[in-house]
Write a protein that holds these residues in place. Structure first.
Motif, short mmCIF file in Angstrom:
data_model
loop_
_atom_site.label_atom_id
_atom_site.label_comp_id
_atom_site.label_asym_id
_atom_site.label_seq_id
_atom_site.Cartn_x
_atom_site.Cartn_y
_atom_site.Cartn_z
N LEU A 283 0.84 -1.20 0.00
CA LEU A 283 0.00 0.00 0.00
C LEU A 283 0.87 1.25 0.00
CD1 LEU A 283 -2.77 1.38 0.16
CD2 LEU A 283 -2.61 1.16 2.65
N SER A 284 1.88 1.26 0.85
CA SER A 284 2.79 2.40 0.91
C SER A 284 3.47 2.61 -0.44
CB SER A 284 3.82 2.16 2.00
OG SER A 284 4.78 3.18 1.99
N ARG A 285 3.97 1.54 -1.03
CA ARG A 285 4.65 1.65 -2.32
C ARG A 285 3.69 2.13 -3.41
NH1 ARG A 285 5.25 -1.47 -6.70
NH2 ARG A 285 4.26 -3.30 -5.80
N HIS A 286 2.49 1.54 -3.44
CA HIS A 286 1.50 1.93 -4.44
C HIS A 286 1.10 3.40 -4.30
CE1 HIS A 286 1.21 -2.06 -5.96
NE2 HIS A 286 0.51 -2.54 -4.96
N PHE A 287 0.90 3.83 -3.05
CA PHE A 287 0.47 5.21 -2.84
C PHE A 287 1.54 6.19 -3.30
CE2 PHE A 287 -0.10 9.06 -0.23
CZ PHE A 287 -1.29 9.48 -0.78
N ILE A 288 2.77 5.93 -2.93
CA ILE A 288 3.86 6.82 -3.34
C ILE A 288 4.00 6.82 -4.86
CG2 ILE A 288 6.38 7.13 -3.26
CD1 ILE A 288 6.13 6.19 -0.28
N ALA A 289 3.93 5.63 -5.47
CA ALA A 289 4.07 5.53 -6.92
C ALA A 289 2.88 6.17 -7.65
CB ALA A 289 4.20 4.07 -7.33
N SER A 290 1.70 6.17 -7.03
CA SER A 290 0.50 6.70 -7.70
C SER A 290 0.59 8.18 -7.97
CB SER A 290 -0.74 6.42 -6.85
OG SER A 290 -0.79 7.29 -5.72
N ARG A 291 1.41 8.87 -7.21
CA ARG A 291 1.56 10.31 -7.40
C ARG A 291 2.46 10.61 -8.59
NH1 ARG A 291 3.00 12.02 -1.41
NH2 ARG A 291 3.98 10.00 -1.45
N ALA B 205 -5.05 13.12 -6.37
CA ALA B 205 -5.28 12.56 -7.70
C ALA B 205 -4.69 11.15 -7.77
CB ALA B 205 -4.66 13.45 -8.78
N GLY B 206 -3.54 10.95 -7.14
CA GLY B 206 -2.95 9.62 -7.09
C GLY B 206 -3.83 8.65 -6.31
N ALA B 207 -4.38 9.10 -5.19
CA ALA B 207 -5.28 8.26 -4.40
C ALA B 207 -6.53 7.91 -5.21
CB ALA B 207 -5.66 8.97 -3.10
N LEU C 194 -5.79 5.11 -7.53
CA LEU C 194 -5.74 3.81 -6.83
C LEU C 194 -7.14 3.27 -6.56
CD1 LEU C 194 -2.88 4.37 -4.24
CD2 LEU C 194 -2.77 3.17 -6.43
N ILE C 195 -8.04 4.13 -6.10
CA ILE C 195 -9.42 3.72 -5.83
C ILE C 195 -10.08 3.26 -7.11
CG2 ILE C 195 -11.69 4.57 -5.11
CD1 ILE C 195 -9.69 4.01 -2.79
N GLU C 196 -9.87 4.00 -8.18
CA GLU C 196 -10.44 3.62 -9.47
C GLU C 196 -9.87 2.28 -9.95
OE1 GLU C 196 -10.28 5.22 -14.03
OE2 GLU C 196 -10.45 6.72 -12.44
N ALA C 197 -8.56 2.09 -9.79
CA ALA C 197 -7.93 0.84 -10.21
C ALA C 197 -8.46 -0.35 -9.41
CB ALA C 197 -6.42 0.93 -10.06
N ALA C 198 -8.80 -0.10 -8.13
CA ALA C 198 -9.35 -1.16 -7.29
C ALA C 198 -10.81 -1.44 -7.63
CB ALA C 198 -9.24 -0.78 -5.81
N GLY C 199 -11.45 -0.53 -8.37
CA GLY C 199 -12.85 -0.71 -8.74
C GLY C 199 -13.81 -0.47 -7.60
N TRP C 200 -13.40 0.32 -6.64
CA TRP C 200 -14.24 0.56 -5.47
C TRP C 200 -15.24 1.67 -5.72
CZ3 TRP C 200 -10.49 0.53 -0.69
CH2 TRP C 200 -10.03 -0.78 -0.49
N ASP C 201 -16.45 1.46 -5.17
CA ASP C 201 -17.45 2.51 -5.20
C ASP C 201 -17.28 3.39 -3.95
OD1 ASP C 201 -18.54 1.08 -3.06
OD2 ASP C 201 -20.28 0.39 -4.18
#
Length: 157
Positions: free
Chosen positions: A21-29, A116-118, A121-128
């Motif tokens: 999660l930490s890696r994904h969040f940092i990379a998402s930006r 915007a990065g977050a 991630l939410i969109e990639a996870a497909g979460w509503d």
């Protein structure tokens, strides 16, 4: 080699997922293009924007860093006009710090990139919206629990 217990497996899984999660969040930006604050300035300004001005000692306790480290970081931020020092009137005569308008402006700009990065991630996870809210609720509870354990109060949501 003995088979790990259920609790050991869950802790292994939790550690791995938090790392990811930490890696994904940092990379998402994405690359730091457009971001003007380094990580320490971002963290300190985030903390300072939430309430009353704080002393170096209070910031060090909140961020869990040495006072000397916070002093160096705040000196740099002072030179760049991101924070201002308030001469001692309370808190036992210690100087306190608060963000400047420039500091808050740059924090808001960097935060927009982070949000915007977050969102990606939410969109990639497909979460509503409901699933996202549930995740946020759990993260807030988790972080509050950690802060309680460490004896650090949180005065913001």
């Amino acid at each position: 080699m003995t088979e790990p217990s259920g609790q050991e497996r869950r802790l292994n899984d939790l550690e791995r997922e938090l790392t990811l999660l930490s890696r994904h969040f940092i990379a998402s930006r994405g690359p730091r293009i457009g971001q003007s604050l380094d990580r320490s300035a971002y963290v300190l300004l985030t903390r300072l924007e939430t309430g009353d001005p704080l002393t170096l000692k209070e910031l060090a306790h909140t961020i869990q860093a040495d006072v000397s480290t916070i002093n160096r970081q705040m000196s740099t931020m002072l030179r760049h006009g991101l924070v201002e020092r308030i001469e001692a009137t309370t808190k036992g005569g210690a100087r306190t710090f608060r963000p400047t308008a420039l500091g808050l402006e740059r924090l808001a700009a960097d935060r927009a990139i982070s949000r915007a990065g977050a969102a990606r991630l939410i969109e990639a996870a497909g979460w509503d919206e409901e699933r996202t809210r549930q995740f946020l609720t759990l993260m807030v509870e988790f972080n509050h629990g950690i802060e309680e354990l460490e004896g650090r109060a949180r005065n913001h949501a």
